[in-house]
Design an enzyme around this catalytic site. Structure first.
Site, PDB file in Angstrom:
ATOM      1  N   THR A  43      14.855  -9.257  13.103  1.00 46.50           N
ATOM      2  CA  THR A  43      15.915  -9.947  12.026  1.00 46.50           C
ATOM      3  C   THR A  43      17.258 -10.257  12.544  1.00 46.50           C
ATOM      4  O   THR A  43      17.923 -11.140  12.103  1.00 46.50           O
ATOM      5  CB  THR A  43      16.216  -8.851  10.778  1.00 46.50           C
ATOM      6  OG1 THR A  43      16.298  -7.526  11.114  1.00 46.50           O
ATOM      7  CG2 THR A  43      14.858  -8.787  10.081  1.00 46.50           C
ATOM      8  N   THR A  44      17.644  -9.418  13.551  1.00 48.89           N
ATOM      9  CA  THR A  44      18.831  -9.827  14.390  1.00 48.89           C
ATOM     10  C   THR A  44      18.471 -10.952  15.331  1.00 48.89           C
ATOM     11  O   THR A  44      19.517 -11.833  15.229  1.00 48.89           O
ATOM     12  CB  THR A  44      19.216  -8.597  15.418  1.00 48.89           C
ATOM     13  OG1 THR A  44      19.185  -7.419  14.527  1.00 48.89           O
ATOM     14  CG2 THR A  44      20.830  -8.882  15.892  1.00 48.89           C
ATOM     15  N   ASP A  91      10.217  -0.571  10.349  1.00 47.48           N
ATOM     16  CA  ASP A  91      10.170  -1.788  11.417  1.00 47.48           C
ATOM     17  C   ASP A  91       8.850  -1.498  12.179  1.00 47.48           C
ATOM     18  O   ASP A  91       8.222  -2.403  12.755  1.00 47.48           O
ATOM     19  CB  ASP A  91      11.267  -1.803  12.288  1.00 47.48           C
ATOM     20  CG  ASP A  91      12.591  -2.533  11.552  1.00 47.48           C
ATOM     21  OD1 ASP A  91      12.224  -3.085  10.531  1.00 47.48           O
ATOM     22  OD2 ASP A  91      13.550  -2.871  12.161  1.00 47.48           O
TER      23      ASP A  91
END
Length: 540
Positions: free
Chosen positions: A105-106, A407
């Site tokens: 996501t980053t 995650d």
């Protein structure tokens, strides 16, 4: 003849103002596009420092004083107060990546920021936004082919490999020191709920994570059975039952109420007594019917309009030695019915022995302080569902452990969706950059510039990994580029040793789906932003 002069002056003025107006109209889209790019880049820069295993964490304070410490891109952006509409697109981008892949996501936001920076340079050279947008799309499609060429297939039976993938995902989290426990836990949980031969997706709702404060993360455990985050209702009822027959009901064991507007008026004690007697009889009949079905553990769905179970009913159930657990959430009904093998019953008439699930043991387990959970083990038909009890010494660690475990579960889910893996450490991004630069030579006109800019933008990922690890980014990226140009496609930034090494030997690997999805989503988002040439406020 005199009046002609003012007329001519007026015409000149008009044509000048017309020219001015045209100029302003042409200028506006450019300023809107620039402000959009600046806003989106500001969001990307905010999360850039939290990329990679040596990335920093962010402390987010909400309006009510709650504090969250995390380096998960989606969580940071979700909780950030973003006002600019284009910046919100980046928040949506990280959410989309979270849903599709669950990890990266980053990375996806950093990539989008880098592509926007590249687009801004191309715009300043006078290349049309549509040309840039279409070139980026064709470059992203080419990048996906390059990723598939460099990926290697994965066997879901190879537990050691899956553990390495989950560990790579956990390395950048606060709880990375507990990855020896959480990684195998995530792998085992996913493997228990899939049929590895032909499944192409994983329903993560069938993995129930119960968070309980107390102890450390090391005390967390995977339970082949169900965990219920409630206490037993007590009142003298048993708290441990062997050979349990479990019923799951969606009706209430409490006296019926009148409609909202209505009321019953009682004029004397005889009527009062009769009403109470009827109530008692009504509840007793329900409890007797539950007992007659052979049920000795009763789960009751949460009720909004009336009490799920009242004191008198609890007294009867306790006398009949039936353990009662109320307030089962509506969305958990499917999970419990699947794992316990019982059928949810909405009417007392249909409550019989066939609806019950069986378990060897149901017991109430203390979890430190006054917290308790119900643990159900020895389930006859474990079904495709498991439970995880997650522990943590304080709220912040517990929340972060939950996000990290999610995650890791998503990484294993990605492998089930697409059974292929890539080396980590910025290797795939650098491989795409090197190959795209070579392919750019075959393109014509402005497309060649755009492909080269796309390739340069992707180098920001290994650059940031090196920068966050305290290495010299220029030196590291140059060395990495050199290795990839010489055909070492699995070389990446080794943040532990401080130089470039083979990532597969270092066991740093990631699923193909994470990187492929990140590049695809980032380029689509950048295309949307480039196509915008005006922001219009809607009338309320």
């Amino acid at each position: 003849m005199a009046p002609a002069v003012p007329a001519a002056a007026a015409t000149a003025r008009q044509s000048a103002s017309g020219r001015e107006r045209n100029f302003k109209d042409k200028d506006k889209p450019e300023s809107v596009r620039n402000s959009n790019i600046v806003a989106a880049k500001a969001v990307a820069d905010a999360v850039r420092t939290s990329l990679g295993p040596r990335g920093m964490d962010k402390m987010i304070q909400s309006g009510n004083g709650d504090v969250t410490i995390t380096n998960d891109g989606a969580t940071i952006l979700n909780q950030m107060s973003v006002i600019h509409p284009t910046a919100k697109m980046l928040v949506e981008l990280s959410k989309a990546q979270d849903i599709e892949a669950g990890d990266g996501t980053t990375t996806v936001v950093v990539m989008a920021g880098a592509l926007l920076d590249a687009a801004q340079n191309l715009l300043s050279k006078g290349i049309h936004p549509t040309t840039i947008s279409e070139s980026f799309q064709s470059a992203a499609a080419e990048a996906e082919k390059i990723l598939e060429e460099m990926s290697s297939p994965v066997d879901l039976k190879n537990d050691a490999l899956l553990n390495k993938m989950a560990t790579t995902s956990l390395n950048s989290k606060v709880v990375s020191q507990h990855s020896w426990l959480l990684a195998p836990m995530a792998v085992n949980a996913v493997k228990k709920i899939i049929n590895s031969e032909n499944d192409s997706n994983v329903n993560l709702k069938m993995i129930k994570i119960i968070k309980k404060m107390g102890d450390t993360v090391e005390e967390s455990e995977l339970i082949e059975g169900a965990l219920i985050d409630q206490k037993t209702m007590g009142r003298g009822a048993p708290t441990r039952i062997e050979k349990a027959k479990i019923g799951l009901i969606q009706f209430q064991i409490s006296p019926p109420k009148t409609d909202m507007e209505n009321q019953v008026i009682i004029t004397d004690y005889a009527q009062m007594d009769r009403a109470l007697k009827e109530e008692r009889q009504y509840l007793l009949e329900i409890c007797k019917q539950i007992k007659a079905a052979g049920c000795n553990v009763l789960l009751i769905q949460k009720s909004i309009l009336r009490d799920a179970v009242n004191e008198l009913a609890l007294h009867f159930l306790a006398k009949m030695k039936i353990m009662c657990i109320k307030d089962i959430e509506r969305e958990d009904i499917e999970f419990y019915s699947r794992i316990l093998g019982c059928r949810p019953v909405a009417s007392l008439d249909h409550f019989n022995a066939e609806c019950l699930g069986y378990a060897d043991l149901v017991e109430e387990v203390p979890t430190g302080g006054d917290g308790k959970v119900i643990k159900v083990t020895g389930v006859q038909n474990p079904g495709h569902a498991v439970s995880i009890l997650l522990r943590g010494s304080n709220k912040l660690v517990l929340e972060e452990a939950d996000r990290s475990l999610h995650d890791a579960l998503c990484v294993i889910r990605c492998l089930v969706k697409r059974k292929a893996l890539l080396p980590g450490g910025g290797a795939p991004e650098m491989e795409i950059a090197v190959k795209l630069r070579n392919l750019a030579q075959t393109q014509h006109g402005a497309t060649q510039y755009c492909w080269r800019a796309f390739a340069d933008a992707l180098e920001l990922v290994p650059y940031t990994l090196a920068e966050n690890a305290g290495l010299s980014p220029i030196h590291t990226v140059t060395e990495l580029r050199n290795n990839h140009a010489n055909g070492n496609s699995s070389y990446g930034v080794n943040v532990r040793k401080g130089y470039v090494t083979d990532m597969i030997e270092e066991d740093v690997m990631q699923p193909l789906l994470v990187t492929a999805s990140a590049i695809k989503q980032a380029s689509e988002c950048v295309r949307s932003i480039l196509k915008i040439d005006d922001i219009v406020m809607a009338v309320r």
